[in-house]
Design a protein around this motif. Structure first.
Motif, PDB file in Angstrom:
ATOM      1  N   ILE A  95      47.396  50.423  36.710  1.00  0.00           N
ATOM      2  CA  ILE A  95      46.522  49.449  36.434  1.00  0.00           C
ATOM      3  C   ILE A  95      46.984  48.541  35.374  1.00  0.00           C
ATOM      4  O   ILE A  95      47.311  49.184  34.265  1.00  0.00           O
ATOM      5  CB  ILE A  95      44.937  49.576  36.225  1.00  0.00           C
ATOM      6  CG1 ILE A  95      45.022  50.658  35.275  1.00  0.00           C
ATOM      7  CG2 ILE A  95      44.334  50.091  37.701  1.00  0.00           C
ATOM      8  CD1 ILE A  95      43.444  51.027  34.749  1.00  0.00           C
ATOM      9  N   LEU A 155      38.159  52.549  37.885  1.00  0.00           N
ATOM     10  CA  LEU A 155      37.985  51.150  37.880  1.00  0.00           C
ATOM     11  C   LEU A 155      36.823  50.727  37.151  1.00  0.00           C
ATOM     12  O   LEU A 155      36.614  49.735  36.120  1.00  0.00           O
ATOM     13  CB  LEU A 155      38.238  50.418  39.269  1.00  0.00           C
ATOM     14  CG  LEU A 155      39.664  50.348  39.797  1.00  0.00           C
ATOM     15  CD1 LEU A 155      39.743  49.636  41.084  1.00  0.00           C
ATOM     16  CD2 LEU A 155      40.668  49.831  38.679  1.00  0.00           C
ATOM     17  N   VAL A 159      45.983  46.534  31.901  1.00  0.00           N
ATOM     18  CA  VAL A 159      44.590  46.200  30.976  1.00  0.00           C
ATOM     19  C   VAL A 159      45.218  45.430  29.868  1.00  0.00           C
ATOM     20  O   VAL A 159      46.362  44.961  29.583  1.00  0.00           O
ATOM     21  CB  VAL A 159      44.079  47.634  30.690  1.00  0.00           C
ATOM     22  CG1 VAL A 159      43.422  48.328  31.992  1.00  0.00           C
ATOM     23  CG2 VAL A 159      45.085  48.396  29.830  1.00  0.00           C
ATOM     24  N   ILE A 217      40.372  44.194  33.792  1.00  0.00           N
ATOM     25  CA  ILE A 217      41.445  44.791  34.327  1.00  0.00           C
ATOM     26  C   ILE A 217      42.076  43.567  34.815  1.00  0.00           C
ATOM     27  O   ILE A 217      41.545  42.638  35.696  1.00  0.00           O
ATOM     28  CB  ILE A 217      41.011  45.527  35.567  1.00  0.00           C
ATOM     29  CG1 ILE A 217      40.233  46.826  35.050  1.00  0.00           C
ATOM     30  CG2 ILE A 217      42.155  45.934  36.661  1.00  0.00           C
ATOM     31  CD1 ILE A 217      39.573  47.697  36.076  1.00  0.00           C
TER      32      ILE A 217
END
Lengths: 465, 300
Positions: B225, B271, B227, B280
């Motif tokens: 992910i 998440l 960020v 995100i």
């Protein structure tokens, strides 16, 4: 093993070794043929020699006749002295006539080597018998030739034409011209003459006898393995180097790994290569020795196995070889050494140390020793190649060992324990080398045992590659 | 039953210890990739297994036959091809096959079968000295597989093979497995190992650093992910607190975080937690290949 052999025989190293060995064999064969042909056409030089002998004895006869009155007719001579002088005179006449007979034979019938040899051999035997009788010393057991060789003379009375002689062979045995002191001093010479006569009688009784100048398969063997001993040393060196080199080649190409990974025991794997190399070496030797042997057999026949070989009495069951000087004569197909050489004069052949066997009987022990020597040297080279890890280092070791073999052969280094110092099987079997046949067999067998031990001990511990 | 069992394998050359205690096993019909950088001890291990090297310590059994005590029986269960093909330059390909047939006591029918398998046709009648590396490799493989061994050990089998041959080798290995054999093979081509193996054993400096499944078979999926960079450390702590595996910052980045989620549910949890502390930017599902897995193992 079929495929391993194919690989061996397709290898350049094998072909080179085979080529060298064949050249060596053919060189000996050609030399033998040249010598044989030379002696065949040596008519002129032989006739000249016979002519010189006739002239020499004619001169002796005339010299005797000029002293006729002094020796034969002198009243101061005893009957016995006169008898010996007369017999000697007749003997000289016989010698002159015998050499003349040789000359006439060639002139009338051409140079038939075998027939001329017979005429010469008859002269050698009869003159030897006379010399021996002259030197006899009955009081000490050194009897006249007619006593010592009574049976042989009776057997060959006809062929030697003894009845044609105008003098008695016994006439010289009690020569009044020789004192006991003279006879005592001449004992060695008597023995030498006795051996000489015995040798010629053997040849006379063996119609197929061979010597270094008569071309035959066995003469080729004697020449190849004994008379030109450097050839045997080259063959030995090739055997050691070839075995080592082939094994390093197998390792280098990686092909040995194939067998290492096959489900066989260590002994089976080593045995597989050893057998293949041994068969290859046998094939190489068969080409080197077999081709000239066959050629000699085809050209001159395979007869001659009855030829007498003189061997040391103690050779097959004793450990101490007889002592002798460096010089030697080739008697038939073997070497016979002189006692010693003094002031350039060679002294008696030491046949008294020897026993007689036929060439056929001789070949068996000679082949046994030759075979185990071959097994030993192949195993030596094979062990070096099989256990060595790096090719360069392995080949260096093989070269050093081969060098050691050559030095041992020429210098007798460690002759009582060193398998590499054992001379060619032909010479060892006939005796007179630094070890007896029995001794040599034991040394080589111990060598094989040690090499097998090294194989088992090191082979189990060593990593492959 | 284990087809191959290696226990506490140590091997030293003088004072130099090459293998420092290797343990692994191979089960029936298993294909195991054997990996490691050059000098890690792969070939030494294979040579110990095949009896070419005498091990310093340890025990190796092939189909329960000890390679030291029952060497002949153990070797009869093996088919081996090590590094450069070990062949006689003076013999033809066909002669090699026949020779191997004799050594391994297989029928002439099988020899013919393997001759066909090599796919080098009339070249089999030529001497090996004239063969290309690929042809030698094919011949070597045919010889190795001739006796249908219980365990096939192939050291760098794809070396010198063209893509078609590699493809055929892969198929052949599958067939061998179906026929009941197990395979241990080493290769530097990780993609091949990944395609062929059920398991990998990885060595480094004579030690075994991994013995297990391929990354594709390991439970769980790798996610990444993106960020905001300033919140990266906080996000990592959050994910860690959830007990998520293999959590870390992606190499050469400042804003990508990698982690492994067992299920969609745990992904949702991550998440949600991360969404509390940072925005995100992106989410990527990634399949980890052997190469990355290998790198990661070495980084450890």
């Amino acid at each position: 093993m079929q495929y391993e052999l194919k690989a061996i025989f397709r290898s350049k190293v094998t072909l080179i070794c085979m080529f060298i060995c064949i050249i060596l064999g053919m060189q000996t064969f050609i030399q033998m043929e040249v010598d044989y042909q030379t002696s065949q056409v040596d008519k002129a030089s032989n006739m000249l020699r016979y002519e010189q002998n006739v002239a020499f004895y004619q001169e002796q006869i005339e010299l005797n006749e000029s002293q006729w009155d002094y020796y034969l007719n002198s009243v101061y001579r005893t009957k016995a002295q006169q008898a010996v002088f007369f017999a000697e005179h007749e003997y000289l006449k016989w010698l002159r006539n015998a050499w003349q007979e040789c000359y006439d034979y060639i002139e009338n019938y051409g140079y038939d080597r075998q027939e001329v040899w017979k005429l010469e051999a008859r002269i050698a035997i009869i003159s030897g018998l006379c010399d021996m009788s002259t030197l006899s010393y009955e009081k000490e057991g050194y009897f006249p030739a007619t006593v010592v060789f009574a049976e042989e003379l009776e057997r060959n009375r006809e062929s030697l034409r003894l009845d044609e002689l105008t003098f008695s062979l016994d006439a010289f045995s009690n020569s009044p011209f020789m004192t006991d002191e003279d006879r005592k001093y001449s004992v060695t010479e008597y023995l030498s003459r006795k051996n000489y006569v015995e040798m010629w009688l053997d040849a006379w009784e063996c119609p197929e006898h061979l010597n270094g100048n008569i071309a035959s398969p066995y003469t080729f063997w004697a020449r190849f393995f004994s008379f030109y001993d450097y050839q045997g040393i080259i063959i030995g060196s090739i055997v050691i180097m070839f075995s080592a080199f082939y094994m390093t080649e197998c390792k280098k190409s990686g092909s040995r790994q194939l067998l290492e990974l096959a489900p066989y025991s260590d002994i089976q794997k080593a045995g597989y290569y050893y057998k293949a190399i041994l068969v290859a070496i046998l094939c190489i030797l068969c080409c080197a020795v077999g081709i000239p042997t066959l050629l000699a057999g085809v050209f001159h026949g395979f007869g001659g196995l009855g030829t007498i070989m003189w061997v040391d009495y103690e050779n097959f069951n004793g450990w101490i070889p007889y002592e002798h000087g460096e010089g030697f004569s080739t008697v038939f197909l073997g070497k016979v050494y002189y006692d010693y050489i003094e002031n350039g004069k060679t002294l008696p052949l030491i046949l008294q140390e020897k026993a007689k066997i036929t060439l056929g009987q001789f070949l068996l022990p000679a082949s046994i020793l030759g075979t185990i020597k071959l097994l030993c040297y192949t195993l030596l080279g094979f062990t070096i190649g099989y256990l060595g890890r790096k090719q360069g280092r392995t080949l260096l070791v093989a070269v050093l060992v081969t060098g050691g073999y050559i030095i041992s052969q020429y210098t007798d280094v460690g002759m009582k324990w060193n398998p590499l110092a054992v001379k060619n099987a032909w010479d060892v079997t006939s005796g007179g080398t630094n070890v007896t046949w029995l001794n040599a067999v034991v040394i080589v067998l111990v060598g094989i045992g040690i090499l097998l031990g090294v194989h088992v001990f090191l082979g189990r511990k060593k990593d492959y590659c | 039953m284990d087809i191959l069992s290696v226990k506490g394998l140590k091997k030293s050359f003088g004072k130099n210890q090459i293998l420092k205690g290797i343990d692994f096993s191979i089960g029936e019909k298993e294909i195991v990739g054997f990996l490691g950088p050059n000098g890690s001890g792969k070939s030494t291990t294979i040579k110990c297994i095949t009896g070419l090297y005498h091990m310093t310590e340890g025990e190796i059994k092939i189909c329960n036959y000890n390679i030291v005590k029952e060497r002949t029986k153990a070797l009869s269960m093996l088919g081996v091809s090590i590094e450069a093909p070990a062949l006689y330059p003076q013999l033809t390909g066909m002669e090699h096959l026949k020779m191997m047939g004799k050594w391994r006591k297989v029928s002439s029918e099988r020899v013919r079968e393997m001759a066909e398998y090599t796919g080098i046709g009339h070249n089999l009648k030529r001497r090996i000295g004239t063969y290309s590396m690929g042809m030698k490799m094919r011949l070597m493989l045919a010889m190795t597989m001739m006796a249908k061994p219980a365990l096939l050990i192939l050291d760098e089998p794809t070396n010198g093979l063209d893509p078609q041959a590699v493809f055929e080798l892969r198929e052949e290995m599958e067939k061998i497995r179906e026929a009941g054999s197990s395979i241990l093979f080493s290769s530097h081509q990780l993609s091949e190992v990944e395609k062929l193996s059920d398991r990998v054993v990885i060595l480094n400096h004579g030690e075994m650093i991994y013995d297990g499944k391929l990354p594709k078979d390991i439970a769980g999926t790798q996610y990444q992910i993106q960020v905001e960079p300033m919140h990266q450390r906080v996000c990592l702590d959050k994910i860690d607190s959830l007990g998520i595996q293999n959590c870390g910052i992606k190499e050469n980045t400042t804003d990508w975080i990698c982690f492994q989620a067992e299920s969609q549910e745990s992904l949702g949890k991550v998440l949600a937690e991360v969404g509390h502390v940072s925005q995100i930017i992106d989410v990527v599902k990634c399949e980890m290949n052997l190469e990355e897995f290998y790198k990661r193992i070495y980084q450890r």
